[in-house]
Design a protein around this motif. Structure first.
Motif, PDB file in Angstrom:
ATOM      1  N   ARG A 141       0.836  -1.207   0.000  1.00 19.41           N
ATOM      2  CA  ARG A 141       0.000   0.000   0.000  1.00 19.41           C
ATOM      3  C   ARG A 141       0.867   1.252   0.000  1.00 19.41           C
ATOM      4  NH1 ARG A 141      -5.387  -0.898   3.734  1.00 19.41           N
ATOM      5  NH2 ARG A 141      -5.854  -3.015   3.041  1.00 19.41           N
ATOM      6  N   ALA A 142       1.953   1.240   0.769  1.00 18.63           N
ATOM      7  CA  ALA A 142       2.850   2.398   0.824  1.00 18.63           C
ATOM      8  C   ALA A 142       3.441   2.680  -0.551  1.00 18.63           C
ATOM      9  CB  ALA A 142       3.958   2.165   1.851  1.00 18.63           C
ATOM     10  N   THR A 143       3.891   1.638  -1.223  1.00 20.76           N
ATOM     11  CA  THR A 143       4.488   1.803  -2.552  1.00 20.76           C
ATOM     12  C   THR A 143       3.470   2.385  -3.530  1.00 20.76           C
ATOM     13  OG1 THR A 143       5.954  -0.053  -2.109  1.00 20.76           O
ATOM     14  CG2 THR A 143       5.734   0.604  -4.401  1.00 20.76           C
ATOM     15  N   LYS A 144       2.231   1.863  -3.488  1.00 21.65           N
ATOM     16  CA  LYS A 144       1.183   2.390  -4.372  1.00 21.65           C
ATOM     17  C   LYS A 144       0.897   3.858  -4.057  1.00 21.65           C
ATOM     18  CE  LYS A 144      -1.364  -1.878  -5.249  1.00 21.65           C
ATOM     19  NZ  LYS A 144      -2.617  -2.620  -4.977  1.00 21.65           N
ATOM     20  N   LEU A 145       0.814   4.177  -2.773  1.00 19.79           N
ATOM     21  CA  LEU A 145       0.519   5.558  -2.387  1.00 19.79           C
ATOM     22  C   LEU A 145       1.665   6.506  -2.720  1.00 19.79           C
ATOM     23  CD1 LEU A 145      -1.302   4.887   1.005  1.00 19.79           C
ATOM     24  CD2 LEU A 145      -2.337   5.761  -1.108  1.00 19.79           C
ATOM     25  N   LEU A 146       2.888   6.012  -2.677  1.00 22.35           N
ATOM     26  CA  LEU A 146       4.035   6.852  -3.027  1.00 22.35           C
ATOM     27  C   LEU A 146       4.040   7.189  -4.518  1.00 22.35           C
ATOM     28  CD1 LEU A 146       6.741   5.246  -0.723  1.00 22.35           C
ATOM     29  CD2 LEU A 146       5.901   7.603  -0.586  1.00 22.35           C
ATOM     30  N   LYS A 160       3.645  12.579   4.786  1.00 22.33           N
ATOM     31  CA  LYS A 160       2.934  12.662   6.070  1.00 22.33           C
ATOM     32  C   LYS A 160       1.513  12.122   5.923  1.00 22.33           C
ATOM     33  CE  LYS A 160       1.567  15.793   9.742  1.00 22.33           C
ATOM     34  NZ  LYS A 160       1.577  17.167  10.246  1.00 22.33           N
ATOM     35  N   GLN A 161       0.815  12.504   4.844  1.00 21.12           N
ATOM     36  CA  GLN A 161      -0.541  12.017   4.603  1.00 21.12           C
ATOM     37  C   GLN A 161      -0.555  10.493   4.410  1.00 21.12           C
ATOM     38  OE1 GLN A 161      -1.237  14.674   1.253  1.00 21.12           O
ATOM     39  NE2 GLN A 161      -3.006  15.571   2.324  1.00 21.12           N
ATOM     40  N   ILE A 162       0.439   9.992   3.693  1.00 21.35           N
ATOM     41  CA  ILE A 162       0.535   8.544   3.469  1.00 21.35           C
ATOM     42  C   ILE A 162       0.753   7.828   4.789  1.00 21.35           C
ATOM     43  CG2 ILE A 162       1.927   6.712   2.407  1.00 21.35           C
ATOM     44  CD1 ILE A 162       2.413   8.715   0.051  1.00 21.35           C
ATOM     45  N   SER A 163       1.633   8.355   5.615  1.00 23.49           N
ATOM     46  CA  SER A 163       1.912   7.708   6.901  1.00 23.49           C
ATOM     47  C   SER A 163       0.657   7.688   7.770  1.00 23.49           C
ATOM     48  CB  SER A 163       3.081   8.375   7.626  1.00 23.49           C
ATOM     49  OG  SER A 163       2.742   9.657   8.087  1.00 23.49           O
ATOM     50  N   GLN A 164      -0.118   8.772   7.749  1.00 22.98           N
ATOM     51  CA  GLN A 164      -1.369   8.816   8.512  1.00 22.98           C
ATOM     52  C   GLN A 164      -2.387   7.824   7.943  1.00 22.98           C
ATOM     53  OE1 GLN A 164      -2.260  13.002   8.139  1.00 22.98           O
ATOM     54  NE2 GLN A 164      -1.282  13.501  10.091  1.00 22.98           N
ATOM     55  N   GLN A 165      -2.486   7.773   6.627  1.00 20.01           N
ATOM     56  CA  GLN A 165      -3.437   6.876   5.973  1.00 20.01           C
ATOM     57  C   GLN A 165      -3.122   5.413   6.293  1.00 20.01           C
ATOM     58  OE1 GLN A 165      -4.258   7.982   1.930  1.00 20.01           O
ATOM     59  NE2 GLN A 165      -5.154   6.010   1.449  1.00 20.01           N
ATOM     60  N   LEU A 166      -1.854   5.102   6.487  1.00 21.06           N
ATOM     61  CA  LEU A 166      -1.441   3.725   6.773  1.00 21.06           C
ATOM     62  C   LEU A 166      -1.375   3.430   8.276  1.00 21.06           C
ATOM     63  CD1 LEU A 166       1.264   3.252   4.003  1.00 21.06           C
ATOM     64  CD2 LEU A 166      -1.049   2.321   4.058  1.00 21.06           C
ATOM     65  N   GLY A 167      -1.848   4.356   9.099  1.00 18.63           N
ATOM     66  CA  GLY A 167      -1.980   4.099  10.525  1.00 18.63           C
ATOM     67  C   GLY A 167      -0.727   4.254  11.365  1.00 18.63           C
ATOM     68  N   PHE A 168       0.251   5.005  10.860  1.00 21.29           N
ATOM     69  CA  PHE A 168       1.461   5.247  11.651  1.00 21.29           C
ATOM     70  C   PHE A 168       1.230   6.444  12.559  1.00 21.29           C
ATOM     71  CE2 PHE A 168       3.031   2.693   8.206  1.00 21.29           C
ATOM     72  CZ  PHE A 168       3.969   1.879   8.806  1.00 21.29           C
ATOM     73  N   ASN A 169       1.842   6.410  13.745  1.00 22.55           N
ATOM     74  CA  ASN A 169       1.676   7.513  14.703  1.00 22.55           C
ATOM     75  C   ASN A 169       2.244   8.817  14.162  1.00 22.55           C
ATOM     76  OD1 ASN A 169       0.465   5.835  16.560  1.00 22.55           O
ATOM     77  ND2 ASN A 169       2.376   5.349  17.597  1.00 22.55           N
ATOM     78  N   ASN A 170       3.343   8.692  13.413  1.00 25.92           N
ATOM     79  CA  ASN A 170       3.938   9.885  12.815  1.00 25.92           C
ATOM     80  C   ASN A 170       4.788   9.491  11.614  1.00 25.92           C
ATOM     81  OD1 ASN A 170       6.638   9.212  13.766  1.00 25.92           O
ATOM     82  ND2 ASN A 170       5.902   9.820  15.805  1.00 25.92           N
ATOM     83  N   GLN A 171       5.240  10.509  10.901  1.00 25.02           N
ATOM     84  CA  GLN A 171       6.011  10.297   9.675  1.00 25.02           C
ATOM     85  C   GLN A 171       7.337   9.588   9.949  1.00 25.02           C
ATOM     86  OE1 GLN A 171       6.197  13.851   7.306  1.00 25.02           O
ATOM     87  NE2 GLN A 171       7.842  13.055   6.010  1.00 25.02           N
ATOM     88  N   THR A 210      15.442   1.367   2.154  1.00 25.08           N
ATOM     89  CA  THR A 210      15.547   2.733   1.642  1.00 25.08           C
ATOM     90  C   THR A 210      14.420   3.592   2.218  1.00 25.08           C
ATOM     91  OG1 THR A 210      15.830   4.051  -0.372  1.00 25.08           O
ATOM     92  CG2 THR A 210      14.211   2.280  -0.470  1.00 25.08           C
ATOM     93  N   SER A 211      14.496   4.891   2.021  1.00 24.17           N
ATOM     94  CA  SER A 211      13.515   5.808   2.600  1.00 24.17           C
ATOM     95  C   SER A 211      12.305   5.974   1.678  1.00 24.17           C
ATOM     96  CB  SER A 211      14.158   7.180   2.830  1.00 24.17           C
ATOM     97  OG  SER A 211      14.413   7.796   1.579  1.00 24.17           O
ATOM     98  N   PRO A 212      11.181   6.438   2.232  1.00 26.69           N
ATOM     99  CA  PRO A 212      10.019   6.725   1.380  1.00 26.69           C
ATOM    100  C   PRO A 212      10.340   7.769   0.302  1.00 26.69           C
ATOM    101  CG  PRO A 212       9.369   6.743   3.694  1.00 26.69           C
ATOM    102  CD  PRO A 212      10.857   6.630   3.655  1.00 26.69           C
TER     103      PRO A 212
END
Length: 179
Positions: free
Chosen positions: A133-138, A146-157, A170-172
């Protein structure tokens, strides 16, 4: 997930079996009025109804005398339900316990089911889905990291970045630049 739960077959139900199925239907139908515990009642009734139906189907199965067939069907059913929730729910949970609760089983039992079915832990399957999901959203440059991290349920970026680095190496931001 592409796995079949069992072969379909027709069976003539006894009056008692028909009455039992109708009873569950009537109980579920009676839960239409919203109450404080409506959701929990419906989940519990659905789970009980599934087990009852599975028992009835198994008793009419040609191989009803073999316990391993029943165990396998239940295991496969739980695994398929887990994967269906994991792959299709808009909200992704990071904890195995959240999925186990939805399935009305323990996290330990969900782990056994996944290991038995695909030789992976539920955590590994959850991580793979989050990464996909992260790869698709990226790919979508209209969403910030930040929006992607929130959408995927992470507390913060920062937690999202650490997760992606641990899984992909590797990094986002680097993944986004490569696309």
């Amino acid at each position: 997930s592409g796995m079949m739960l069992s072969k379909y077959h027709k069976a003539t139900l006894t009056q008692s079996e028909i009455s039992t199925i109708c009873l569950y239907y009537d109980m579920l139908d009676s839960k239409r009025t919203p109450t404080i515990h409506q959701h929990n009642e419906i989940v519990a009734l659905c789970s009980a109804f599934c087990y009852c139906t599975l028992d009835i189907m198994t008793s009419h199965s040609p191989s009803a005398n073999t316990q391993t067939t029943t165990d396998y069907s239940i295991t496969e059913q739980h695994f398929n339900r887990f994967m269906n929730i994991l792959l299709n729910d808009e909200t992704i949970h990071h904890k195995v316990s959240a999925y186990a609760e939805k399935l009305c089983i323990t996290p330990k039992y969900l782990n056994i089911i996944c290991q038995k079915t695909v030789h992976q832990t539920p955590s590994e399957l959850i991580e793979k889905e989050i990464t996909l999901r992260a790869t698709k959203l990226l790919h979508d440059n209209t969403l910030s990291i930040k929006q992607i991290s929130q959408q995927l349920g992470f507390n913060n970026q920062s937690h999202f970045g650490s997760f992606i680095r641990r899984i992909t190496g590797t990094s986002p931001q680097h993944i986004r630049k490569k696309l």
